[in-house]
Design an enzyme around this catalytic site. Structure first.
Site, mmCIF file in Angstrom:
data_model
loop_
_atom_site.group_PDB
_atom_site.id
_atom_site.type_symbol
_atom_site.label_atom_id
_atom_site.label_comp_id
_atom_site.label_asym_id
_atom_site.label_seq_id
_atom_site.Cartn_x
_atom_site.Cartn_y
_atom_site.Cartn_z
ATOM 1 N N ILE A 97 0.867 -1.175 0.000
ATOM 2 C CA ILE A 97 0.000 0.000 0.000
ATOM 3 C C ILE A 97 0.901 1.222 0.000
ATOM 4 O O ILE A 97 1.790 1.350 0.852
ATOM 5 C CB ILE A 97 -0.933 0.001 1.231
ATOM 6 C CG1 ILE A 97 -1.899 -1.179 1.149
ATOM 7 C CG2 ILE A 97 -1.700 1.313 1.313
ATOM 8 C CD1 ILE A 97 -2.736 -1.379 2.389
ATOM 9 N N ASN A 112 -4.245 1.674 -11.154
ATOM 10 C CA ASN A 112 -4.180 0.304 -10.648
ATOM 11 C C ASN A 112 -5.275 -0.503 -11.318
ATOM 12 O O ASN A 112 -6.245 0.045 -11.841
ATOM 13 C CB ASN A 112 -4.372 0.321 -9.122
ATOM 14 C CG ASN A 112 -4.227 -1.053 -8.506
ATOM 15 O OD1 ASN A 112 -3.367 -1.843 -8.898
ATOM 16 N ND2 ASN A 112 -5.080 -1.368 -7.547
ATOM 17 N N HIS A 114 -7.934 -3.864 -10.620
ATOM 18 C CA HIS A 114 -8.502 -4.671 -9.538
ATOM 19 C C HIS A 114 -9.419 -5.730 -10.139
ATOM 20 O O HIS A 114 -10.211 -5.426 -11.035
ATOM 21 C CB HIS A 114 -9.295 -3.768 -8.586
ATOM 22 C CG HIS A 114 -9.861 -4.488 -7.399
ATOM 23 N ND1 HIS A 114 -9.064 -4.941 -6.364
ATOM 24 C CD2 HIS A 114 -11.130 -4.858 -7.092
ATOM 25 C CE1 HIS A 114 -9.828 -5.549 -5.470
ATOM 26 N NE2 HIS A 114 -11.083 -5.520 -5.886
#
Length: 205
Positions: A97, A112, A114
């Site tokens: 993180i 990102n 996901h």
């Protein structure tokens, strides 16, 4: 031309899909540096075979805060021209993180992917969450990174139907195939300056 930095921790399959699209002249961006927090990440060898520069900033025995670690990442990115003004950062299986300070410095320049249709099933084990909750559809989401977990503005999503006999493994495999299409497309849209953020939404031109 924008400079691209990709952060990885493992096999780097999404990294590879992006780099292959760049090699095929599908994305107008310069792949400047691949950074791994693990020296044995398979993605490092893939990047090196493709002629892309790599660096390892090991996190396992790092002595210092998350911000101290991120400062080393930022320094390496900037050394290779991936700056807040002329860079894009892709998290591709990067198992850390990142700090709020890192996010703030590169505001709206970190993306990102996901393996779920956000805002459903954020965090870890998203494919298992989808199956356990009886979701009829799943897929993947490319999004900007903010200070939350999988909460940044959504760039694009690809959808698949969840089969009755799906396991976490089979669903993950089918979602990954979609990821390999979605991530390069999102990078292309960013590189072509076609993404505008308005509040919590993105507008694609």
């Amino acid at each position: 031309m924008l400079n691209l930095g990709i952060l990885i921790s493992g096999r780097g399959s999404n990294m590879e899909s992006i780099l292959k699209a760049i090699k095929r002249k599908k994305i107008p961006i310069n792949p400047a540096i691949i950074i791994s927090n693990k020296p044995d990440a398979k993605g490092l060898k893939i990047a090196q075979k493709m002629g892309i520069k790599t660096e390892v900033i090991e996190s396992k025995n790092f002595k210092g805060s998350r911000l101290d670690y991120d400062k080393k990442i930022i320094s390496t990115l900037e050394k290779h021209g991936v700056t807040p003004k002329n860079g894009l950062i892709c998290l591709a299986g990067f198992m850390r993180i990142i700090s709020p300070e890192f996010v703030k410095k590169y505001k709206n320049r970190i993306i990102n992917i996901h393996p779920a249709l956000l805002p459903s099933f954020p965090g870890l084990d998203a494919q298992k969450q989808a199956i356990d909750n009886g979701a009829k559809y799943s897929g993947c989401t490319v999004h900007f990174v903010d200070s939350g977990v999988d909460t940044g503005p959504i760039i694009l999503q690809l959808v698949i139907k969840v089969r009755n006999n799906d396991t976490e493994k089979t669903l993950s495999k089918r979602i990954l195939a979609k990821e390999h299409k979605a991530y390069p497309e999102a990078v292309r849209l960013f590189a072509e300056n076609r993404i505008k953020i308005v509040g919590r939404k993105t507008i694609i031109s």
